[in-house]
Design a protein around this motif. Sequence first.
Motif, PDB file in Angstrom:
ATOM      1  N   GLY A 163     -35.383  -6.061  49.543  1.00  0.00           N
ATOM      2  CA  GLY A 163     -36.134  -5.020  49.887  1.00  0.00           C
ATOM      3  C   GLY A 163     -36.674  -4.343  48.207  1.00  0.00           C
ATOM      4  N   GLU A 164     -36.492  -4.587  47.080  1.00  0.00           N
ATOM      5  CA  GLU A 164     -36.462  -4.529  45.449  1.00  0.00           C
ATOM      6  C   GLU A 164     -37.558  -4.759  45.580  1.00  0.00           C
ATOM      7  N   TYR A 165     -38.574  -3.673  44.260  1.00  0.00           N
ATOM      8  CA  TYR A 165     -40.128  -4.342  44.233  1.00  0.00           C
ATOM      9  C   TYR A 165     -39.602  -5.891  42.994  1.00  0.00           C
ATOM     10  N   LEU A 166     -40.797  -6.159  42.924  1.00  0.00           N
ATOM     11  CA  LEU A 166     -40.643  -7.341  42.331  1.00  0.00           C
ATOM     12  C   LEU A 166     -41.774  -6.575  40.915  1.00  0.00           C
ATOM     13  N   ASP A 167     -41.874  -7.511  39.910  1.00  0.00           N
ATOM     14  CA  ASP A 167     -42.688  -6.951  38.915  1.00  0.00           C
ATOM     15  C   ASP A 167     -44.613  -7.738  38.914  1.00  0.00           C
ATOM     16  N   ALA A 168     -45.282  -6.459  39.151  1.00  0.00           N
ATOM     17  CA  ALA A 168     -46.941  -6.236  40.524  1.00  0.00           C
ATOM     18  C   ALA A 168     -47.543  -6.894  39.010  1.00  0.00           C
ATOM     19  N   LEU A 169     -46.793  -6.234  37.340  1.00  0.00           N
ATOM     20  CA  LEU A 169     -47.720  -7.197  36.347  1.00  0.00           C
ATOM     21  C   LEU A 169     -48.505  -9.088  36.826  1.00  0.00           C
ATOM     22  N   VAL A 170     -47.176  -9.303  37.469  1.00  0.00           N
ATOM     23  CA  VAL A 170     -46.563 -10.782  36.895  1.00  0.00           C
ATOM     24  C   VAL A 170     -47.680 -11.336  38.673  1.00  0.00           C
ATOM     25  N   LEU A 171     -47.304 -10.536  39.802  1.00  0.00           N
ATOM     26  CA  LEU A 171     -47.673 -10.773  41.068  1.00  0.00           C
ATOM     27  C   LEU A 171     -48.714 -10.216  41.955  1.00  0.00           C
ATOM     28  N   GLY A 172     -48.858  -9.115  40.769  1.00  0.00           N
ATOM     29  CA  GLY A 172     -50.237  -8.282  41.722  1.00  0.00           C
ATOM     30  C   GLY A 172     -49.499  -7.310  43.176  1.00  0.00           C
ATOM     31  N   ALA A 173     -51.006  -6.871  43.761  1.00  0.00           N
ATOM     32  CA  ALA A 173     -50.382  -6.141  44.816  1.00  0.00           C
ATOM     33  C   ALA A 173     -50.549  -6.966  45.710  1.00  0.00           C
ATOM     34  N   ASN A 174     -49.240  -6.920  47.508  1.00  0.00           N
ATOM     35  CA  ASN A 174     -49.313  -7.414  48.299  1.00  0.00           C
ATOM     36  C   ASN A 174     -50.349  -7.302  49.073  1.00  0.00           C
TER      37      ASN A 174
END
Length: 405
Positions: A163-174
Amino acid sequence: MVGILGPQAIFRAFIVLAIGVIYKTFIHNFIFLILGVGREIQPIEDFPWTCTRVRHSLLEGCEDIWFDEQDRKLYAACNSLESRKGWSPGGNLFNISARSRTDHIAVIDVDQPGSDGLYGLRQLKIGGYQDDLDLHGFDVRKIDGRLRFWLINHRPPVDHVTGEYLDALVLGANSTVEIFDLDETSDTLEHIKTVASEAIITPNGVAVEEDGLGFVITNDHNTKTGTFRDLEMLSGGGSLAYCRSDTGKCHIAADKGFFLANGIAHDKNGHYYVVNSASGLITVHKLVNNELIQVESVNTGYPMDNLWLDADGNLIAVAFPDLIALIKSTMDPYNVVVPATVLTINDIAKQLKTGGKNVKVSKLVEDRDSKSLPSSTGAVHDAKSHKLFLAGIFSPFITICERRL
């Protein structure tokens, strides 16, 4: 008899050709379209509108707006400017911690300003949806007596186990498209379905067919993140995804020739009008064998954002006469309001019958000195009342203009 060119002459001809292609494709667009060199920006006094700014925290950061012509209500997808400054995936802003988690749909009654001048402003409640909304573009259709909303939702990437946030700089938005229904007697959006697909890459705008089943989203980039993502403003990028509300399935229906596919509108003849923000073109597409084939294009000469097709068939486009100033305003949106332009192509379907090059693009209104209009990303024209409504993703207010007849 013409002589055969030698290797050096061929090389020089190739260099000249390459320079010409580079100039036409990249440098010309950057100088005249992006920088706006030589562009005349007119004061709002040149146009027959009386405009009033409407300020309220519920009307901040409204990226897109939609008008219910029958029930006379304006809907807006909004959020706080502080949140927009940090989390706005379409603008390469991926600071998850900056999210205010207050994205909402605001609604006003356009014919009833009230004593406070807020037009009965209120916020729609959300029912049956447990996640946060991170709103961008949207579209609405009336289905079985209800308004059905298709909302682009830029959720942060999450580890589904922890449930933790992942690195959006790498993955972008879901990013997904969320479908909601609104009963005319209620102020609560009831969640119907989430549409998630690999074809929903970087969604910006959405346009729904008349029956509410098929819809098209614009992906404004080829990738969610990446080192060279910003260069797509010069080299081109983006695509169109065709989706079905009933099955929830999507596929890429067009992926060639786009320059930051952005706003989109759909008409009753099956045409999709698509803004190419970085080329100044509005391309026209039709669905053929599950592919969106380009059938025409119109050159406006402006970077643009969202589109609106009014009841008279006029296509309304929000344009950026000073894109550099707009970029600056994103850093200080409360204090920096930039020039805005609204373009119109009157009766576009009729004009296109003579060919895209013959289509007349004109200014509906322009505000060189930023006196009345917001730093606009969305505009709606009401053909009945001759009113114009404008909002912006980095604006602290919306503007309502009345035409002086």
